[in-house]
Design an enzyme around this catalytic site. Structure first.
Site, short mmCIF file in Angstrom:
data_model
loop_
_atom_site.label_atom_id
_atom_site.label_comp_id
_atom_site.label_asym_id
_atom_site.label_seq_id
_atom_site.Cartn_x
_atom_site.Cartn_y
_atom_site.Cartn_z
N GLY A 144 0.79 -1.22 0.00
CA GLY A 144 0.00 0.00 0.00
C GLY A 144 0.82 1.27 0.00
O GLY A 144 0.40 2.29 0.56
N ARG A 149 -6.78 -7.27 -7.98
CA ARG A 149 -7.94 -8.01 -8.46
C ARG A 149 -8.49 -7.29 -9.69
O ARG A 149 -8.49 -6.05 -9.74
CB ARG A 149 -9.07 -8.04 -7.40
CG ARG A 149 -8.68 -8.58 -6.05
CD ARG A 149 -8.29 -10.03 -6.08
NE ARG A 149 -9.34 -10.91 -6.56
CZ ARG A 149 -9.14 -12.19 -6.89
NH1 ARG A 149 -7.93 -12.71 -6.79
NH2 ARG A 149 -10.13 -12.93 -7.32
N ASN A 207 -7.12 4.15 -11.33
CA ASN A 207 -6.10 3.14 -11.07
C ASN A 207 -4.73 3.72 -11.37
O ASN A 207 -4.59 4.60 -12.23
CB ASN A 207 -6.34 1.93 -11.99
CG ASN A 207 -5.32 0.82 -11.76
OD1 ASN A 207 -4.99 0.48 -10.62
ND2 ASN A 207 -4.81 0.25 -12.85
N HIS A 266 -1.06 2.43 -12.73
CA HIS A 266 -0.45 1.28 -13.40
C HIS A 266 1.02 1.61 -13.69
O HIS A 266 1.32 2.69 -14.21
CB HIS A 266 -1.19 0.98 -14.70
CG HIS A 266 -0.63 -0.20 -15.42
ND1 HIS A 266 -0.87 -1.49 -15.03
CD2 HIS A 266 0.20 -0.27 -16.50
CE1 HIS A 266 -0.21 -2.32 -15.84
NE2 HIS A 266 0.43 -1.61 -16.74
C1 GRF Z 1 2.76 -0.26 -7.89
O1 GRF Z 1 3.75 -0.22 -8.88
C2 GRF Z 1 1.42 -0.03 -8.51
O2 GRF Z 1 1.46 0.77 -9.64
C3 GRF Z 1 1.03 -1.43 -8.88
O3 GRF Z 1 1.44 -2.20 -7.78
C4 GRF Z 1 2.66 -1.66 -7.29
C5 GRF Z 1 2.72 -1.74 -5.77
O4 GRF Z 1 1.96 -0.74 -5.20
N1 GRF Z 1 -0.35 -1.50 -9.26
P1 GRF Z 1 1.77 -0.41 -3.65
O5 GRF Z 1 3.11 -0.27 -2.99
O6 GRF Z 1 0.98 -1.54 -3.03
O7 GRF Z 1 1.02 0.87 -3.68
#
Ligand code: GRF
Length: 200
Positions: free
Chosen positions: A12, A100, A116, A118
């Protein structure tokens, strides 16, 4: 007040970056919004503790308890709606490392207020393993995208992007770390700009 709800699956760090920026700069309140809570589909997501430490309400809706994707998404939507203070002002929902795929029904229900992040320069490299794919393709630049979620995975209108160089000798891990640092600046910036838009 318009709610902001963040959905996570793991560490997160993007959620934490949005929350930290919001708390530091107090922009949700000045833009008529508040961060209402964080939902994880995994009880062991490290981000849940981070969210609680930031004073946020959290919920876990474990996808493994649902045999159908639609039933899981319905539970998700119910939790999001339960936090809404006004039915006519539904929450802005931020997918932040949420691993998900959401159903078309969930997308339709949250159309225009579901974002989102990405880790690629969309439309290049939707899906998984984006950093390795960018290295393998010989890209000189990589980055991240915040976009509105549409029915097609990792598509939908692009709201903001950030670019980083791919350096000689980069591994997927090195590139991912370089991109992630920038994701943490991009997501709060895009959310803030999104909240400035007129609703409806
Ligand atoms: C990030 O690179 C995000 O863009 C992708 O998952 C990775 C981990 O994100 N969807 P986080 O540390 O859980 O926010």
């Amino acid at each position: 007040m318009r709610n902001i709800v963040l959905l996570i699956s793991g560490g997160g760090s993007n959620m934490a970056a949005v929350v930290a920026a919001a708390q530091r700069e107090d922009w949700p309140a000045t833009l008529g919004a508040r961060i209402a809570g964080v939902i994880s589909n995994r009880a062991d997501a490290g981000g849940l503790a981070v969210a609680r430490q930031a004073g946020l309400v959290t919920a876990t809706i474990d996808h493994k308890n649902y045999t159908e994707r639609e039933a899981f998404d319905t539970a998700l939507a119910q939790q999001i709606a339960q936090w809404d203070e006004r039915a006519d002002l539904p929450a802005l929902v931020l997918l932040a490392g949420f691993m998900r795929i959401v159903s078309p029904a969930f997308v339709a229900q949250h159309q225009g207020r579901l974002l989102n992040i990405h880790p690629s320069l969309l439309p290049a490299f939707p899906g998984l393993h984006t950093h390795q794919r960018a290295i393998d393709a010989g890209c000189r630049f990589a980055g991240a995208t915040v976009h509105e979620v549409s029915a097609e995975l990792d598509h939908g209108p692009i709201l903001g992007q950030v670019v980083v160089p791919v350096l000689p000798g980069d591994t997927a891990a090195l590139l991912a770390a370089r991109v992630l640092t920038q994701e943490h600046l991009l997501y709060p910036r895009v959310v803030k700009a999104f909240l400035r838009r007129p609703i409806g």
